[in-house]
Design a protein around this motif. Structure first.
Motif, PDB file in Angstrom:
ATOM      1  N   LYS A  90       0.845  -1.208   0.000  1.00 53.20           N
ATOM      2  CA  LYS A  90       0.000   0.000   0.000  1.00 53.20           C
ATOM      3  C   LYS A  90       0.875   1.251   0.000  1.00 53.20           C
ATOM      4  CE  LYS A  90      -4.175  -1.760   2.265  1.00 53.20           C
ATOM      5  NZ  LYS A  90      -5.020  -1.696   3.476  1.00 53.20           N
ATOM      6  N   ARG A 117      -7.985 -11.143  -1.996  1.00 53.62           N
ATOM      7  CA  ARG A 117      -8.707 -10.039  -1.374  1.00 53.62           C
ATOM      8  C   ARG A 117      -7.768  -8.908  -0.994  1.00 53.62           C
ATOM      9  NH1 ARG A 117     -11.549 -14.441   0.969  1.00 53.62           N
ATOM     10  NH2 ARG A 117     -10.275 -14.358   2.874  1.00 53.62           N
ATOM     11  N   ALA A 118      -6.583  -9.268  -0.493  1.00 51.93           N
ATOM     12  CA  ALA A 118      -5.608  -8.261  -0.101  1.00 51.93           C
ATOM     13  C   ALA A 118      -5.131  -7.458  -1.307  1.00 51.93           C
ATOM     14  CB  ALA A 118      -4.413  -8.918   0.601  1.00 51.93           C
ATOM     15  N   THR A 160      -6.759  -6.828  -4.062  1.00 55.22           N
ATOM     16  CA  THR A 160      -7.826  -5.903  -4.446  1.00 55.22           C
ATOM     17  C   THR A 160      -7.807  -4.677  -3.539  1.00 55.22           C
ATOM     18  OG1 THR A 160      -9.204  -7.745  -5.216  1.00 55.22           O
ATOM     19  CG2 THR A 160     -10.321  -5.662  -4.728  1.00 55.22           C
ATOM     20  N   GLU A 161      -7.572  -4.907  -2.269  1.00 55.21           N
ATOM     21  CA  GLU A 161      -7.494  -3.813  -1.296  1.00 55.21           C
ATOM     22  C   GLU A 161      -6.287  -2.914  -1.577  1.00 55.21           C
ATOM     23  OE1 GLU A 161      -6.553  -3.423   3.470  1.00 55.21           O
ATOM     24  OE2 GLU A 161      -7.631  -5.202   2.755  1.00 55.21           O
ATOM     25  N   GLY A 171      -6.892  -0.795  -4.584  1.00 49.93           N
ATOM     26  CA  GLY A 171      -8.012   0.119  -4.416  1.00 49.93           C
ATOM     27  C   GLY A 171      -9.083  -0.079  -5.472  1.00 49.93           C
TER      28      GLY A 171
END
Length: 404
Positions: free
Chosen positions: A244, A397-398, A400-401, A404
């Motif tokens: 991130k 899922r991570a 995609t997070e 964003g």
């Protein structure tokens, strides 16, 4: 160097499917620290072919693009027709774009052999879709680099389930006119204060989380990461936080290698993860780039030809496996695809006599630093017990997070 037509695209699916079959799998997936042939699970009891008979007249393959060329993409690139002429086995190829697609196709029972990557091979073994391989029936297996034999992604408890096809590493590339000093660490792509903000590139797949984990193995040893594909909740979160943070510096995530070439050529990208074939093509476009296997090591791939447990044409499948790792054919596919061949004798057959040096074919010190791709599962692949690791659905899922 002759320009390869295909690079490695779509190797890791962006969704986690059919992982239940290997929920009990374990074993280190890197080329270091692994007990050869140990995966920590018991596959269905299946027997390998005991003797080789006459060919059945055809063989049905599931393969990555560029692995079974018959001259239709380039008339000069054809190792399928010579095989057919030599064996009488007509080759029918289904090209797959992802490992999940390969697994699903093989489970239909319509195909005899598959060129599986490490994120598919154990699933195929655990589900009983592929059978052990009798390497005594594959003469060219003798000349395969020993470091590729009986590894955790192509064998179980010392029993081979296929023949190694080729391998490669995910490298660090930079524009030599834009990046100084020359980097030797993945830190250059993870630096929050990067002077190259907006011009960093990263591979667009959940499996790229492993690249962040690999960096953290040395950057933050207190996290205790021993295998970049075996992350507990805390370790995964650390990798996600790093990615991130990196996102602010990333100008483009790539999965299409041709777009990666153009981005480095234009200067939109100046540093990031790459493959050797991308570096070669970028240099051919006269862009000033260089590559390195960073001091932390790298992720990478090793593919394996495997035979279906219920193959309708097992003799032709065995003949194909022997053919594709024969010196000449293995050299042809390695040059066309852009990877290191698995047969040591293939290096004498390449049209570019420096090809094997460029792709580090026999450089075991080089490949000892490569952690080959595999699918993360709940049972920790680093051998830890008493702790649950995150599986690929959680990585998806991570990712995609992260994006964003």
């Amino acid at each position: 160097m002759r320009t390869p037509r295909f690079g490695r695209t779509g190797l890791i699916a962006t969704a986690a499917l059919a992982l239940v079959a290997v929920a009990g799998c374990g074993g280190d997936t890197s080329s270091t620290g692994a007990a050869p042939g140990t995966t920590g699970f018991t596959p269905p009891k299946l027997e390998a072919l005991k003797s080789l008979g006459a060919g059945e007249g055809q063989v049905n393959l599931v393969a990555w693009a560029g692995y079974a060329e018959d001259g239709s993409n380039d008339p000069k690139v054809d190792w399928v027709h010579p095989f057919e002429q030599a064996t009488g086995c007509k080759v029918n190829t289904k090209t797959a774009g992802t490992s999940d697609e390969m697994v699903n196709l093989m489970k239909t029972g319509e195909y005899d052999a598959v060129s599986a990557s490490g994120d598919a091979s154990l699933r195929l073994i655990a589900s009983g879709t592929v059978a052990p391989v009798n390497t005594d029936l594959i003469p060219n297996y003798t000349d395969v680099f020993p470091s590729l034999k009986l590894q955790p992604w192509n064998s179980v408890n010392g029993v081979p389930y296929g023949v190694p096809h080729g391998r490669g590493a995910n490298l660090l590339m930079w524009r030599t006119d834009k990046v100084s000093p020359a980097p030797d660490s993945w830190g250059v792509v993870f630096d929050p204060a990067s002077p190259y903000k907006g011009h960093v590139t990263a591979y667009d797949s959940p499996i790229y989380i492993a690249d962040a984990a690999l960096y953290l193995m040395s950057a933050k040893p207190e996290l205790g990461i021993k295998n970049p594909y075996a992350l507990d909740d805390k370790q995964l979160q650390a990798a996600v936080d790093l990615l991130k943070q990196q996102k602010a510096n990333v100008g483009e995530y790539w999965s299409d290698y041709t777009k990666a070439v153009q981005s480095f050529k234009s200067g939109d990208t100046v540093v990031g993860t790459t493959w050797q074939v991308i570096a070669n093509l970028t240099e051919a476009e006269k862009a000033p780039v260089d590559v390195v296997l960073p001091k932390e090591g790298a992720t990478g791939w090793s593919d394996t030809w495997m035979v279906a447990a219920k193959a309708q044409h097992p003799n032709c499948a065995y003949k194909w496996m022997d053919w594709i790792i024969s010196p000449k054919a293995n050299a042809q596919v390695a040059e066309w695809f852009g990877e290191a061949p698995s047969n040591a004798k293939a290096c004498a057959e390449t049209s570019d006599k420096s090809f094997c040096d460029t792709f580090h074919a026999g450089d075991e010190s080089y490949f000892s630093k490569v952690h080959y791709w595999t699918t993360p599962i709940a049972q920790c692949l680093d051998g830890r017990t008493g702790v649950k690791c995150t599986d690929y659905s959680e990585w998806t899922r991570a990712w995609t997070e992260i994006k964003g």
